[in-house]
Write a protein that holds these residues in place. Structure first.
Motif, mmCIF file in Angstrom:
data_model
loop_
_atom_site.group_PDB
_atom_site.id
_atom_site.type_symbol
_atom_site.label_atom_id
_atom_site.label_comp_id
_atom_site.label_asym_id
_atom_site.label_seq_id
_atom_site.Cartn_x
_atom_site.Cartn_y
_atom_site.Cartn_z
ATOM 1 N N ILE A 15 -47.736 -40.692 -54.975
ATOM 2 C CA ILE A 15 -48.837 -41.637 -54.749
ATOM 3 C C ILE A 15 -49.423 -42.100 -56.074
ATOM 4 N N VAL A 16 -49.631 -41.188 -57.000
ATOM 5 C CA VAL A 16 -50.168 -41.549 -58.309
ATOM 6 C C VAL A 16 -49.200 -42.474 -59.048
ATOM 7 N N LEU A 17 -47.920 -42.184 -59.000
ATOM 8 C CA LEU A 17 -46.915 -43.019 -59.658
ATOM 9 C C LEU A 17 -46.917 -44.436 -59.098
ATOM 10 N N VAL A 18 -46.965 -44.566 -57.789
ATOM 11 C CA VAL A 18 -46.913 -45.877 -57.152
ATOM 12 C C VAL A 18 -48.196 -46.665 -57.409
ATOM 13 N N VAL A 19 -49.339 -46.021 -57.288
ATOM 14 C CA VAL A 19 -50.608 -46.715 -57.529
ATOM 15 C C VAL A 19 -50.710 -47.153 -58.988
ATOM 16 N N ALA A 20 -50.297 -46.298 -59.909
ATOM 17 C CA ALA A 20 -50.333 -46.669 -61.328
ATOM 18 C C ALA A 20 -49.412 -47.854 -61.602
ATOM 19 N N ALA A 21 -48.231 -47.870 -61.008
ATOM 20 C CA ALA A 21 -47.304 -48.985 -61.211
ATOM 21 C C ALA A 21 -47.851 -50.275 -60.603
ATOM 22 N N LEU A 22 -48.452 -50.182 -59.426
ATOM 23 C CA LEU A 22 -49.040 -51.369 -58.810
ATOM 24 C C LEU A 22 -50.177 -51.934 -59.656
ATOM 25 N N LEU A 23 -51.057 -51.072 -60.114
ATOM 26 C CA LEU A 23 -52.165 -51.523 -60.965
ATOM 27 C C LEU A 23 -51.644 -52.122 -62.264
ATOM 28 N N ASP A 24 -50.648 -51.497 -62.847
ATOM 29 C CA ASP A 24 -50.067 -52.014 -64.082
ATOM 30 C C ASP A 24 -49.441 -53.380 -63.849
ATOM 31 N N CYS A 25 -48.747 -53.549 -62.745
ATOM 32 C CA CYS A 25 -48.112 -54.819 -62.426
ATOM 33 C C CYS A 25 -49.157 -55.914 -62.228
ATOM 34 N N VAL A 26 -50.196 -55.620 -61.500
ATOM 35 C CA VAL A 26 -51.228 -56.618 -61.235
ATOM 36 C C VAL A 26 -51.964 -56.996 -62.520
ATOM 37 N N ARG A 27 -52.186 -56.049 -63.408
ATOM 38 C CA ARG A 27 -52.934 -56.302 -64.643
ATOM 39 C C ARG A 27 -52.085 -56.884 -65.774
ATOM 40 N N THR A 28 -50.785 -56.830 -65.657
ATOM 41 C CA THR A 28 -49.910 -57.346 -66.712
ATOM 42 C C THR A 28 -49.942 -58.874 -66.699
ATOM 43 N N PRO A 29 -50.143 -59.501 -67.857
ATOM 44 C CA PRO A 29 -50.114 -60.974 -67.906
ATOM 45 C C PRO A 29 -48.750 -61.519 -67.485
ATOM 46 N N ALA A 30 -48.759 -62.671 -66.874
ATOM 47 C CA ALA A 30 -47.535 -63.269 -66.330
ATOM 48 C C ALA A 30 -46.478 -63.505 -67.406
ATOM 49 N N GLU A 31 -46.904 -63.757 -68.653
ATOM 50 C CA GLU A 31 -45.918 -64.006 -69.692
ATOM 51 C C GLU A 31 -45.116 -62.772 -70.070
ATOM 52 N N ARG A 32 -45.606 -61.582 -69.755
ATOM 53 C CA ARG A 32 -44.879 -60.343 -70.084
ATOM 54 C C ARG A 32 -43.968 -59.876 -68.960
ATOM 55 N N VAL A 33 -44.035 -60.502 -67.800
ATOM 56 C CA VAL A 33 -43.236 -60.079 -66.648
ATOM 57 C C VAL A 33 -41.830 -60.650 -66.786
ATOM 58 N N ARG A 34 -40.827 -59.811 -66.564
ATOM 59 C CA ARG A 34 -39.428 -60.213 -66.702
ATOM 60 C C ARG A 34 -38.782 -60.506 -65.357
ATOM 61 N N GLY A 60 -39.208 -54.140 -65.756
ATOM 62 C CA GLY A 60 -40.020 -55.248 -65.271
ATOM 63 C C GLY A 60 -40.910 -55.963 -66.245
ATOM 64 N N LYS A 61 -41.258 -55.348 -67.355
ATOM 65 C CA LYS A 61 -42.175 -56.021 -68.272
ATOM 66 C C LYS A 61 -41.681 -55.909 -69.703
ATOM 67 N N ARG A 62 -42.024 -56.918 -70.469
ATOM 68 C CA ARG A 62 -41.680 -56.917 -71.890
ATOM 69 C C ARG A 62 -42.652 -56.005 -72.626
ATOM 70 N N PRO A 63 -42.211 -55.401 -73.717
ATOM 71 C CA PRO A 63 -43.120 -54.580 -74.505
ATOM 72 C C PRO A 63 -44.222 -55.446 -75.117
ATOM 73 N N GLU A 64 -45.350 -54.821 -75.385
ATOM 74 C CA GLU A 64 -46.449 -55.546 -76.017
ATOM 75 C C GLU A 64 -46.048 -55.928 -77.435
ATOM 76 N N SER A 65 -46.379 -57.151 -77.800
ATOM 77 C CA SER A 65 -46.087 -57.572 -79.157
ATOM 78 C C SER A 65 -47.187 -57.037 -80.093
#
Length: 67
Positions: A15-34, A60-65
């Protein structure tokens, strides 16, 4: 008793893994999504929680520049 505690711990970890991934996905800017749009990643995370969370974190996401 021990198996029940271990099962509860494993479920809590998932549950913690899935919730953390969902929150990370929602908060990630669209330009970093692959590869696919963010909404599709959210659907993937909801339909394949464990596998989706692992794929999101590694692919799923590009590393932070560097700033």
């Amino acid at each position: 008793m021990l198996m029940t505690t271990m099962a509860f711990g494993l479920v809590a970890l998932v549950i913690v893994l899935v919730v953390a991934a969902l929150l990370d996905c929602v908060r990630t800017p669209a330009e970093r999504v692959r590869y696919v749009p963010k909404w599709l990643w959210v659907l993937f995370l909801l339909h394949a929680p464990v596998f989706g969370a692992l794929v999101w974190n590694y692919v799923g996401k590009r590393p932070e520049s560097p700033a």
